[in-house]
Design a protein around this motif. Structure first.
Motif, PDB file in Angstrom:
ATOM      1  N   LEU A 190       0.812  -1.221   0.000  1.00 34.52           N
ATOM      2  CA  LEU A 190       0.000   0.000   0.000  1.00 34.52           C
ATOM      3  C   LEU A 190       0.844   1.268   0.000  1.00 34.52           C
ATOM      4  CD1 LEU A 190      -2.998  -0.885   2.356  1.00 34.52           C
ATOM      5  CD2 LEU A 190      -3.067  -0.451  -0.106  1.00 34.52           C
ATOM      6  N   VAL A 191       2.071   1.183   0.477  1.00 34.78           N
ATOM      7  CA  VAL A 191       2.964   2.339   0.380  1.00 34.78           C
ATOM      8  C   VAL A 191       3.099   2.765  -1.073  1.00 34.78           C
ATOM      9  CG1 VAL A 191       5.360   3.108   0.648  1.00 34.78           C
ATOM     10  CG2 VAL A 191       4.260   1.812   2.474  1.00 34.78           C
ATOM     11  N   GLY A 192       3.145   1.794  -1.973  1.00 35.72           N
ATOM     12  CA  GLY A 192       3.276   2.093  -3.394  1.00 35.72           C
ATOM     13  C   GLY A 192       2.077   2.822  -3.969  1.00 35.72           C
ATOM     14  N   GLY A 224       0.286  10.545  -7.974  1.00 35.54           N
ATOM     15  CA  GLY A 224       0.977  10.983  -9.177  1.00 35.54           C
ATOM     16  C   GLY A 224       2.376  10.446  -9.355  1.00 35.54           C
ATOM     17  N   GLY A 225       2.750   9.460  -8.566  1.00 36.35           N
ATOM     18  CA  GLY A 225       4.104   8.931  -8.654  1.00 36.35           C
ATOM     19  C   GLY A 225       4.266   7.786  -9.627  1.00 36.35           C
ATOM     20  N   GLY A 226       3.207   7.367 -10.269  1.00 33.41           N
ATOM     21  CA  GLY A 226       3.296   6.242 -11.182  1.00 33.41           C
ATOM     22  C   GLY A 226       3.559   4.935 -10.436  1.00 33.41           C
ATOM     23  N   VAL A 227       4.137   3.972 -11.149  1.00 28.32           N
ATOM     24  CA  VAL A 227       4.359   2.650 -10.554  1.00 28.32           C
ATOM     25  C   VAL A 227       5.790   2.473 -10.063  1.00 28.32           C
ATOM     26  CG1 VAL A 227       2.560   1.580 -11.961  1.00 28.32           C
ATOM     27  CG2 VAL A 227       4.932   1.625 -12.799  1.00 28.32           C
ATOM     28  N   ASP A 228       6.584   3.534 -10.101  1.00 27.92           N
ATOM     29  CA  ASP A 228       7.992   3.398  -9.737  1.00 27.92           C
ATOM     30  C   ASP A 228       8.163   2.893  -8.308  1.00 27.92           C
ATOM     31  OD1 ASP A 228      10.884   3.897 -10.351  1.00 27.92           O
ATOM     32  OD2 ASP A 228      10.659   5.248  -8.639  1.00 27.92           O
ATOM     33  N   TRP A 232       6.524  -0.908  -7.719  1.00 28.74           N
ATOM     34  CA  TRP A 232       7.289  -2.114  -8.096  1.00 28.74           C
ATOM     35  C   TRP A 232       8.439  -2.359  -7.124  1.00 28.74           C
ATOM     36  CZ3 TRP A 232      12.417  -2.589  -9.120  1.00 28.74           C
ATOM     37  CH2 TRP A 232      13.142  -1.457  -9.536  1.00 28.74           C
ATOM     38  N   ARG A 233       9.003  -1.295  -6.587  1.00 19.57           N
ATOM     39  CA  ARG A 233      10.068  -1.455  -5.599  1.00 19.57           C
ATOM     40  C   ARG A 233       9.537  -2.116  -4.330  1.00 19.57           C
ATOM     41  NH1 ARG A 233      14.376   1.851  -7.390  1.00 19.57           N
ATOM     42  NH2 ARG A 233      13.686   3.316  -9.015  1.00 19.57           N
ATOM     43  N   GLN A 234       8.356  -1.711  -3.922  1.00 19.61           N
ATOM     44  CA  GLN A 234       7.751  -2.303  -2.725  1.00 19.61           C
ATOM     45  C   GLN A 234       7.450  -3.789  -2.940  1.00 19.61           C
ATOM     46  OE1 GLN A 234       8.595   0.699  -0.964  1.00 19.61           O
ATOM     47  NE2 GLN A 234       7.083  -0.310   0.327  1.00 19.61           N
ATOM     48  N   THR A 278       2.692   9.783   0.166  1.00 18.72           N
ATOM     49  CA  THR A 278       2.531  11.177  -0.224  1.00 18.72           C
ATOM     50  C   THR A 278       3.804  11.948   0.081  1.00 18.72           C
ATOM     51  OG1 THR A 278       1.285  13.219   0.201  1.00 18.72           O
ATOM     52  CG2 THR A 278       1.448  11.658   2.011  1.00 18.72           C
ATOM     53  N   GLU A 279       4.137  12.882  -0.768  1.00 19.61           N
ATOM     54  CA  GLU A 279       5.392  13.615  -0.651  1.00 19.61           C
ATOM     55  C   GLU A 279       5.475  14.421   0.641  1.00 19.61           C
ATOM     56  OE1 GLU A 279       8.228  16.380  -3.555  1.00 19.61           O
ATOM     57  OE2 GLU A 279       6.089  16.145  -3.955  1.00 19.61           O
ATOM     58  N   GLY A 280       4.330  14.805   1.199  1.00 17.81           N
ATOM     59  CA  GLY A 280       4.327  15.598   2.422  1.00 17.81           C
ATOM     60  C   GLY A 280       4.679  14.827   3.672  1.00 17.81           C
ATOM     61  N   ALA A 281       4.649  13.489   3.611  1.00 12.82           N
ATOM     62  CA  ALA A 281       4.984  12.655   4.772  1.00 12.82           C
ATOM     63  C   ALA A 281       6.505  12.603   4.940  1.00 12.82           C
ATOM     64  CB  ALA A 281       4.407  11.254   4.591  1.00 12.82           C
ATOM     65  N   PRO A 282       6.981  12.183   6.118  1.00 15.48           N
ATOM     66  CA  PRO A 282       8.430  12.202   6.391  1.00 15.48           C
ATOM     67  C   PRO A 282       9.298  11.491   5.366  1.00 15.48           C
ATOM     68  CG  PRO A 282       7.227  11.862   8.428  1.00 15.48           C
ATOM     69  CD  PRO A 282       6.205  11.833   7.323  1.00 15.48           C
ATOM     70  N   ASN A 283       8.847  10.362   4.800  1.00 19.88           N
ATOM     71  CA  ASN A 283       9.675   9.653   3.826  1.00 19.88           C
ATOM     72  C   ASN A 283       9.842  10.420   2.519  1.00 19.88           C
ATOM     73  OD1 ASN A 283       8.490   6.625   5.136  1.00 19.88           O
ATOM     74  ND2 ASN A 283      10.651   7.092   4.942  1.00 19.88           N
ATOM     75  N   GLY A 284       8.876  11.286   2.193  1.00 17.04           N
ATOM     76  CA  GLY A 284       8.965  12.072   0.974  1.00 17.04           C
ATOM     77  C   GLY A 284       8.769  11.283  -0.301  1.00 17.04           C
ATOM     78  N   ALA A 285       8.260  10.055  -0.192  1.00 15.82           N
ATOM     79  CA  ALA A 285       8.025   9.218  -1.367  1.00 15.82           C
ATOM     80  C   ALA A 285       6.645   9.513  -1.955  1.00 15.82           C
ATOM     81  CB  ALA A 285       8.129   7.745  -0.996  1.00 15.82           C
TER      82      ALA A 285
END
Length: 451
Positions: A339-341, A358-362, A365-367, A345-352
């Motif tokens: 679900l992280v994938g 809008g981040g696509g599947v990049d 797939w890593r998750q 959201t960019e506003g959260a501490p991880n910045g992912a």
């Protein structure tokens, strides 16, 4: 980092360390209440025993294997000799920062609790001695390498190489969805496949004390704030966001499990509330630094609902996961990691940034790759460990021991004394007994004369 900030960070991690340490008795109570009264001490002892064994190994070579410089720069395993014996951790950091000894102690708790989680799957039928051996071997061959993949980060100057999942792959796992929960859950499945079903599978004894289980889940809930919040490794906004997301997910998980339980079975139970709480906490563990509070509600709610259904699969598929380690930790860990994938959201501490932002599947797939890698490695190595132990020392208790319960046969104790023979008496010397008898005889004679 100035000294004041370093002191605040150290104080926070010390507090988190104390909170996480309570998860050991919390897990013992949570599991202990769910089994028969004849095996509750054995269940608690498996938790404490595994924690103790892993703690010893951690001090000797575990810290070095997990957080040491990666052997050959491959990102697979830390150098077990780099901090062998942990003596090098006694020195304060050269610049203001977290003491290495505190980081080691905090991660020691993660290692011990991860191994202890597996014990719930093998309740009522595994030899205690075999369990202790398994705990040490599994920590060495499975947990330490996987934890290196996930928790060891490259140094800023490139002098230290960390694990491949954290650095090369770049998957997000804030506090151990892969290294802790997926790892323990799939290992539990491999172990129960080798161990076999209980003789009473499908009609197992009812939990002997659901209040103990609820108390244990509450203690685990408290400890989880240290587990997740402490993983920020600083007293700041990241830790604050993480604890908010953790409590949000927990609330959603309880409600979602109870709703599904009410629809499927007609009752909303205390065991369901406890299980929904833990399921949500498992799922939010990898995601707590990557999602918004609304995202945390979604993660927790989905975990409560999905895990509620997943725990019943053992009856259809025929594997005897006694206390639902697979249904809660494996399924919940997989759900939260994937679900992280979607929800990062960019506003959260991880910045992912996930697919829905809008981040696509990049990132997605890593998750998935991180989850599948841990699944495959942990299952394969755990199955081999269990099979070797089965062929050599044996891992399952005899049928009569299983029938009678493991407390007396394994530990020579019972959890509760319900049939005390009479009032407690004090042992006296023979001469005192004679004197007491003469006094009673004299008093009786006097009473007869007076009458």
């Amino acid at each position: 980092m100035n000294e004041a900030i370093a002191a605040a960070d150290t104080a926070w991690i010390l507090a988190a360390f104390a909170a996480v340490s309570l998860m050991v008795p919390g897990l013992a109570l949570f599991y202990g209440g769910m089994v028969s009264v004849r095996s509750t001490l054995n269940m608690a002892m498996m938790t404490f025993g595994a924690f103790a064994v892993v703690g010893i190994l951690w001090i000797i070579f575990g810290y070095s294997t997990v957080l040491g410089n990666s052997v050959g720069g491959a990102g697979i395993l830390g150098n077990p000799l780099e901090f062998f014996g942990s003596s090098a951790l006694l020195d304060a950091p050269a610049e203001p920062g977290l003491p290495p000894a505190l980081v080691s102690g905090f991660q020691l708790l993660f290692a011990g609790i991860t191994v202890a989680l597996i014990s719930g799957a093998v309740a009522d039928r595994m030899k205690f001695g075999a369990w202790m051996v398994f705990a040490g071997v599994w920590a060495t061959l499975v947990y330490f390498p996987v934890a290196h993949w996930v928790f060891a980060f490259d140094s800023e100057d490139g002098s230290v190489v960390g694990g491949w999942i954290a650095n090369t792959l770049g998957a997000v796992d804030f506090a151990g969805g892969t290294a802790v929960h997926i790892n323990a859950g799939i290992a539990a499945l491999a172990l129960v496949i080798v161990l076999g079903r209980r003789t009473a599978f499908g009609n197992a004894p009812r939990p002997h004390s659901l209040p103990l289980t609820m108390l244990g889940s509450g203690i685990l809930f408290f400890g989880w704030f240290g587990f997740n919040g402490g993983s920020a490794l600083a007293a700041g906004n990241s830790a604050a966001v993480v604890v908010l997301n953790t409590v949000a997910a927990a609330c959603a998980g309880i409600v979602a499990w109870l709703v599904i339980e009410r629809i499927r079975e007609g009752h909303a139970t205390s065991l369901g509330a406890s299980s929904g709480l833990i399921s949500a906490l498992v799922a939010i563990t990898p995601a707590c630094g990557a999602v918004s509070p609304i995202g945390a509600l979604i993660v927790g709610g989905l975990a409560g609902a999905v895990c509620c259904v997943a725990v019943s699969l053992k009856y259809r598929l025929g594997y005897d996961d006694a206390l639902d380690v697979v249904g809660v930790h494996l399924v919940g860990g997989l759900l939260g990691t994937v679900l992280v994938g979607f929800l990062a959201t960019e506003g959260a501490p991880n910045g992912a940034v996930g697919l829905l932002y809008g981040g696509g599947v990049d990132l997605l797939w890593r998750q998935v790759v991180a989850a599948v890698a841990v699944l495959a490695y942990s299952f394969a190595v755990t199955w081999i460990i269990a099979k070797v132990m089965q062929k050599t020392m044996g891992i399952r208790v005899e049928a009569d021991v299983e029938q009678e319960g493991l407390d007396v046969s394994m530990h020579g104790e019972t959890a509760y004394v319900l049939d005390a023979p009479g009032p407690i008496t004090r042992v006296v010397k023979p001469e005192d007994a004679v004197q007491a008898a003469e006094s009673i005889t004299t008093m009786s004679a006097r009473e007869a004369t007076a009458s």
